[in-house]
Design an enzyme around this catalytic site. Structure first.
Site, PDB file in Angstrom:
ATOM      1  N   ALA A 123       0.890  -1.179   0.000  1.00  0.00           N
ATOM      2  CA  ALA A 123       0.000   0.000   0.000  1.00  0.00           C
ATOM      3  C   ALA A 123       0.917   1.214   0.000  1.00  0.00           C
ATOM      4  O   ALA A 123       1.227   1.788   1.035  1.00  0.00           O
ATOM      5  CB  ALA A 123      -0.904  -0.024   1.229  1.00  0.00           C
ATOM      6  N   PRO A 126       1.835   7.850  -1.064  1.00  0.00           N
ATOM      7  CA  PRO A 126       2.560   8.497  -2.158  1.00  0.00           C
ATOM      8  C   PRO A 126       4.006   8.041  -2.330  1.00  0.00           C
ATOM      9  O   PRO A 126       4.681   8.506  -3.245  1.00  0.00           O
ATOM     10  CB  PRO A 126       2.504   9.975  -1.778  1.00  0.00           C
ATOM     11  CG  PRO A 126       2.451   9.972  -0.275  1.00  0.00           C
ATOM     12  CD  PRO A 126       1.652   8.753   0.095  1.00  0.00           C
ATOM     13  N   CYS A 245      -0.870   4.787  10.898  1.00  0.00           N
ATOM     14  CA  CYS A 245      -0.698   6.087  11.564  1.00  0.00           C
ATOM     15  C   CYS A 245      -1.923   6.349  12.430  1.00  0.00           C
ATOM     16  O   CYS A 245      -2.450   7.446  12.468  1.00  0.00           O
ATOM     17  CB  CYS A 245      -0.458   7.202  10.548  1.00  0.00           C
ATOM     18  SG  CYS A 245      -1.837   7.472   9.440  1.00  0.00           S
TER      19      CYS A 245
END
Ligand code: SAM
Length: 477
Positions: A123, A126, A245
């Site tokens: 995944a 960016p 996160c």
């Protein structure tokens, strides 16, 4: 902001959940919402090897220009002073560093990537973890960086290009498409999972608005699903790093506990938590797992048949995505054109193990893995955004070298290179897309560099350096 104001800003259930996790540290956690944000950048070791920093003038210059301070959990990471805007410096265009939230730098080093391995970043957009892993691989071996959402996959691909990696293939696939194609394939897998983003609350009010207990539950289900595919793709003895996160247990410790119960071939090596009140960063969770050397293939095959919802991209942006099909076509003529260009302009270029691939007019060099299990055939039918290094575009009887190629080579590989200082008017003009005065007596494709770091191609003829920086990368001011 007072603690009461912070409490009013955050969802009540999030506060209760955090209170349970943090106990008497809760006031410090809430106070961190009023603390200044920390900004980070990570040096790219393929552009500037770690061992050379001490004596490197470019590093010294940036160190004082950006007020760099080391980030303790990442050997290539530094805090910078936000007002100095490192994203605008020409060294950024040259891929010398990647701007990344400091605590997000904790996960990829835990993967312990080595040159020559076969690695998946599942995944990846960016590209924070991808660029960190690729840096550790030093362009040797194979890195597949995957992103499910097409528009984000394009950004990932641009970041891979800007950092000059040659061994990275960018795909845009669902985890199940990949696990079907690559069972028991990777030495290491990074899964920086899509999550409820509680660590984003301090910098992004939308993350607060999107949060709900139902969203946490949905994320946990999706993470369990993706983990199944990661498990299937990892080789026996391989390493899986899972990170988020977010702070809640459901998407972190509980997700890992459920995974270990379902897949006993895996062992938890360690977990780490970075909290915003204990470090200068937004917070991160990292779990390091290893797969037993004795894990057998039949158990892995069973993983694929466990019931799970299929992951699908939400958006349908297919721009810049190719579907390989002609990988086996004979590309002798195209490679002859490239070789004649390389002999003349890049005489010291060594591409490494791989094979040529052509998509439309674009010619790529697809990296191979050490065991030769990967090739163009492996990508057949998958959506691929960047099938390795873009060498150039085929024109009538010639090749136009790609920007990605310029960024991936070193000055020493080029027959002609012109380097300008970072603050020179010539470099600014080049980055705006303007032609430059050519040094006496040079003709042909010429690498343009900033303080010896390549930033693009120019073609020298009749005392002019004609600018070949792609239009999308030109700086208007
Ligand atoms: N690793 C990236 C980095 O360091 O720059 C950040 C990755 S972000 C935390 C998680 C990514 O997972 C997002 O880019 C998101 O588009 C992607 N994603 C969302 N749903 C997914 C799914 N069902 N399967 C795989 N990836 C998904």
């Amino acid at each position: 902001m007072s603690i009461t104001q912070v409490r009013n800003l955050l969802p009540e259930t999030f506060i209760q959940q955090s209170q349970q996790l943090l106990g008497d540290q809760m006031p410090a956690f809430l106070a961190s919402y009023d603390a200044p944000r920390a900004y980070g950048l990570r040096f790219n070791p393929i552009k500037l090897p770690l061992l050379q920093w001490a004596g490197d003038q470019r590093f010294q210059a940036l160190s004082s220009l950006f007020s760099l301070e080391p980030i303790e959990w990442c050997k290539t990471g530094f805090y910078y002073n936000e007002a100095t805007r490192p994203g605008k410096h020409p060294y950024h265009a040259a891929g010398l560093y990647y701007i990344q939230e400091p605590s997000a730098m904790s996960a990829a080093d835990a993967l312990e990537a080595h040159p020559g391995e076969t690695i998946l970043d599942l995944a990846a957009a960016p590209g924070g973890k991808t660029t960190q892993i690729a840096g550790a691989m030093n362009n040797q071996g194979l890195l597949i960086a995957n992103e499910i959402h097409p528009a984000r996959a394009k950004i990932l691909s641009e970041n891979v290009e800007r950092c000059g990696f040659r061994n990275t293939v960018v795909t845009c696939a669902t985890p199940d498409q990949l696990s079907e194609r690559f069972p028991i394939f990777f030495d290491r897998i990074m899964l920086d999972a899509p999550c409820s983003g509680e660590g984003m609350f301090r910098k992004d009010p939308d993350a607060i608005a999107e949060w709900s207990p139902a969203h946490v539950e949905l994320c946990a289900t999706r993470q369990a699903d993706i983990l199944v595919h990661a498990a299937r793709m990892l080789k026996p003895g391989g390493r899986l790093v899972y990170s988020t996160c977010t702070f809640n247990r459901a998407e972190n410790e509980d997700a890992i506990a459920a995974f270990l119960e379902a897949f006993p071939a895996f062992k938890l090596e360690r977990t780490e938590r970075l909290w915003p009140h204990q470090c200068r960063g937004e917070g991160h969770f990292v779990a390091v797992l290893t797969k037993s050397k004795d894990a057998d293939a039949s158990a892995d095959a069973a993983l694929s048949s466990s019931p799970r919802p299929r992951s699908k991209p939400k958006r349908n942006d297919r721009r810049a995505i190719t579907r390989p099909g002609n990988g086996h076509a004979n590309l002798t003529a195209e490679m002859a054109l490239f070789e004649s260009f390389a002999q003349e302009a890049l005489p010291r270029l060594a591409l490494g193990p791989g094979e040529p691939l052509r998509f439309g007019d674009a010619l790529y060099w697809l990296p191979h893995d050490a065991e030769k299990r990967f090739g163009a055939f492996s990508l057949h039918g998958l959506k691929v955004v960047r099938p390795g290094l873009h060498l150039g575009d085929i024109r009538t009887k010639r090749i136009e070298p790609a920007h990605a190629l310029a960024i991936s080579v070193s000055e020493g590989e080029a027959a002609r290179a012109v380097s300008y200082p970072a603050d020179s008017p010539e470099l600014a003009a080049f980055l705006r897309g303007e032609a430059l005065q050519a040094p006496d007596g040079i003709n042909g494709w010429t690498l343009i560099a900033v303080d010896s770091l390549p930033v693009g191609w120019a073609k020298a003829s009749e005392s002019q350096l004609k600018n070949h920086l792609p239009k999308g990368l030109r700086r208007l001011s």
